[in-house]
Design an enzyme around this catalytic site. Structure first.
Site, PDB file in Angstrom:
ATOM      1  N   GLU A  89      65.819  22.529   2.800  1.00  0.00           N
ATOM      2  CA  GLU A  89      65.060  21.398   2.539  1.00  0.00           C
ATOM      3  C   GLU A  89      66.007  20.223   2.196  1.00  0.00           C
ATOM      4  OE1 GLU A  89      64.187  24.467   1.876  1.00  0.00           O
ATOM      5  OE2 GLU A  89      62.133  24.423   2.662  1.00  0.00           O
ATOM      6  N   HIS A 140      53.782  24.992  -3.281  1.00  0.00           N
ATOM      7  CA  HIS A 140      52.979  26.261  -3.420  1.00  0.00           C
ATOM      8  C   HIS A 140      51.713  25.820  -4.170  1.00  0.00           C
ATOM      9  CE1 HIS A 140      54.523  29.603  -1.585  1.00  0.00           C
ATOM     10  NE2 HIS A 140      55.744  29.281  -2.200  1.00  0.00           N
TER      11      HIS A 140
END
Lengths: 341, 385
Positions: A89, A140
């Site tokens: 990322e 998440h």
């Protein structure tokens, strides 16, 4: 540059009763498009329109996207424009920012915004601040609106329905500034009526402008993303009891459209904010603070109230999970409390 | 604004004065340069190179300008006219000047915070650089960036977050490949930053996608106060790209740096993917102006490098000994450079600060003006793009 993503895993909720009623309303072209397809369309149109636009992220190409948001794009545009990245990322967010600095228009997708935390340095320090510092004419299971909304130099948008999703991603791609688009994964599969304007390749939803989804006179209910749907459900229930809520869909977190919110509060004299994120230092807190600073304060007949996610890390068990995010009943309760009924 | 670098004008005026003198100089000379250590490469850069008189004078002037500019910054800092962070690169001049000599202006370069030298070699004037350091409106970032945030055409700063510039550089290289114009991106980082995880992520993606990225580790032996032996399990920085070929270069010899850069750029332009260069160099100053630089290394070490490996001295000796230039001629250049720096410092000291009204400017690009909140709700600034 736009950062595109959504939340993790959770099962799709059934389409609300309110929305079902909408489908039966006849319109000349009653096209229904899911949020997922709307985003897909938006990206497809922009990829076609400007060859500098490209998409990178994990599983966006050959897998068609972890949530299938980028389905079909790799087949159509190939390796150069749709790029699968390794699980890196920080690395690929930096690569996206670097490519944008060199004149391209990357769409950088984080599979979930939780993963974007690793890359937040690149988004904030490399992307957001650079224009300001350079003098050349510069994530998440939780809601990141407050995190990214905190930062000057970024624009942050938060779509609710398909029209929002398509219009905002197109505006984000065309914007010359770094834009974070907070997609809610639970909304991907939800179909919405797609008005004729939204079917055009030039359809844009302006960044920085809220939309009044439902007119009302008794109370202003401000929200963004998935909770907008819950607010509309609550409004439908309350309407039967004679309470008319004005529901505002923020659409943009930063820059926030306070004008629309203030005008509404000055009309209804009551305010409830609704968000999925945690309460402390959140979107609702910012709205309340700004209301106090502006003309609308003197029009309030009661203190403004916030409905938010619970101040806990997201738990697993269903009953706990359900009670960690604002439900329709919580919104109704807050509205009634504010109206003292 | 981003046109021809200013030193070209100086070169013209310097050269015409010298022609009046009655000395005959050689047009060029061939020099032997140190062989580079190689990693995953069959062949490296050539071990001899030709230096023309014109190039030699150009490099000398540029290195001397960077040297004097940094020393002036030191002086201004001690007078508290420059504040905040200030990382000087004196000692490392062969790196910025040598790299520039090996690429085209249309190539791209990004580095970290020890960036003043690169800002100059990439085309900005000493005036704009010093005025940025003193935080004035005539600075290249209008006084809003400071030491670590200077930019020029095809030069992307100036970055404060250690290591973050490396994925950015890989991204610029991606744009180079995407645009198909045979441009490369030089992506610099130090021996300290070399241990950052995101650099390895960038190595992987650059190699995977064959990006035209030259990763360059400017190894000056110390990451702030930590010597390389105390920070890295492997100090062979040119090998740390693993599957990426690498070369270790004498970063104090501008000709060595130039040849290695030419070699690396040709490698990238041929589509083979990224390559790594480690430049072994040295900084005379401490890490920054708040570091005297002698608690983790000895004065003897600094002195030894100065007397044996100073990059400007090495070039000067070569040129004089091969009759490419005379001592007097080079001294004249020194005088001209000193004057240029003095004038720039005057400007940087006298120029006013940016107006307060512009505090909110340039937050977004291409947007209509909007209001920005100040320290309280009644203080508002206008923001123009």
């Amino acid at each position: 540059m736009a950062a595109v993503s959504g939340l993790m895993w959770r099962p799709l909720r059934p389409v609300s009763g309110l929305l079902k009623r909408r489908f039966h309303r006849t319109a000349p072209v009653a096209l229904q498009v899911t949020v997922r397809d709307a985003i897909n369309q938006g990206m497809d149109e922009e990829l076609e329109r400007d060859e500098k636009v490209f998409l990178l992220g994990e599983e966006v190409a050959q897998y068609d996207g972890a949530y299938k948001v980028s389905r079909g794009l790799w087949k159509k545009y190939g390796d150069k424009r749709i790029i699968d990245t390794p699980i890196s990322e920080m690395g690929f967010a930096g690569i996206a920012v670097g490519a944008a600095m060199a004149g391209l228009r990357p769409i950088c997708e984080f599979m979930t915004f939780n993963f974007s935390m690793q890359a937040i340095d690149q988004v904030i320090n490399s992307a957001a601040k650079t224009y300001y510092m350079s003098g050349v004419a510069a994530q998440h299971s939780q809601c990141f609106a407050a995190w990214y909304g905190h930062c000057p130099g970024l624009k942050v948008v938060s779509p609710w329905n398909s029209e929002d999703a398509k219009g905002l991603i197109k505006s984000a791609i065309r914007d010359n500034n770094p834009v974070v688009m907070l997609e809610n994964e639970l909304m991907y599969g939800v179909p919405f009526e797609f008005p004729p304007e939204a079917q055009s390749k030039d359809f844009l939803v302006p960044i920085g402008k809220a939309k009044i989804e439902r007119q009302g006179t008794h109370i202003t209910v401000v929200s963004h993303s998935r909770p907008v749907g819950h607010c509309l459900e609550a409004a439908a229930v309350l309407s039967k009891e004679g309470v008319e809520c004005e529901v505002i869909n923020m659409r943009t977190i930063r820059p926030m459209d306070m004008e629309t919110i203030e005008a509404s509060v000055m009309k209804t004299n009551h305010l409830v904010t609704v968000e999925g994120g945690w309460p402390q230092f959140g979107v609702g807190a910012e709205i309340c603070a700004r209301i106090m600073e502006g003309p609308a304060f003197n029009f309030l007949d009661a203190p403004a109230v916030r409905v938010t996610g619970a101040d806990v890390p997201m738990p697993y068990a269903k009953i706990l999970e359900d009670n960690s995010i604002p439900q329709v009943k919580d919104i109704i309760f807050a509205i009634k409390k504010t109206l003292n009924i | 604004h981003f046109g021809r670098p200013r030193w070209v004008n100086h070169l013209r005026s310097g050269a015409s004065r010298v022609l009046v003198a009655s000395r005959n100089f050689a047009n060029d000379a061939t020099f032997e340069i140190k062989k580079c250590d190689l990693h995953r490469l069959e062949e490296g850069p050539p071990v001899t190179t030709v230096l023309t008189r014109e190039d030699g004078l150009k490099y000398y002037r540029m290195m001397q300008t960077v040297r004097r500019m940094e020393l002036k910054a030191d002086q201004l800092y001690k007078q508290k006219i420059i504040r905040g962070f200030c990382h000087l690169c004196d000692g490392q001049e062969a790196c910025c000047v040598g790299l520039e000599a090996g690429i085209n202006p249309t190539d791209h370069l990004i580095t970290a915070y020890r960036a003043h030298g690169f800002t100059f070699t990439r085309g900005l004037s000493v005036r704009e650089i010093l005025a940025e350091l003193t935080g004035r409106k005539g600075g290249c970032a209008k006084g809003k960036g400071g030491s670590m945030h200077m930019y020029a055409k095809n030069f992307y700063g100036g970055n404060g977050i250690v290591g973050a510039q490396v994925p950015l550089g890989a991204g610029i290289a991606l744009a180079c490949k995407y645009n198909g114009k045979d441009e490369v991106c030089l992506t610099l980082y130090g021996d300290g930053a070399a241990n950052q995880g995101q650099i390895f992520e960038a190595y992987n993606m650059a190699a995977l996608w064959k990006l035209p990225c030259i990763f360059i580790c400017e190894n000056n032996r110390y990451g702030m106060g930590t010597s390389v032996e105390r920070a890295a399990a492997s100090t062979d920085y040119y090998k740390r790209g693993d599957f990426i070929p690498g070369l270790r270069v004498d970063g104090m010899d501008i000709l060595c740096v130039r040849e290695a850069t030419r070699f690396a750029a040709a490698y990238c332009r041929s589509g083979k993917g990224p390559i790594l260069m480690e430049l072994q160099t040295y900084r005379y100053h401490g890490h920054s102006m708040s570091d005297p630089g002698v608690s983790y290394r000895t004065r003897e070490e600094i002195q030894e490098v100065r007397s044996k490996s100073d990059p400007i001295m090495l070039l000067k000796d070569r040129m004089v000994n091969s009759n490419l230039a005379s001592v007097e001629e080079l001294k004249e250049i020194d005088v001209e450079v000193r004057k240029e720096i003095e004038d720039a410092a005057q400007f940087a000291t006298a120029d006013p600060e940016p107006p307060l009204e512009e505090l909110g400017y340039h937050i977004y690009s291409s947007d209509p003006p909007f209001e920005v909140r100040g320290a309280n709700q009644w203080i508002k600034f206008k923001s123009v793009s």
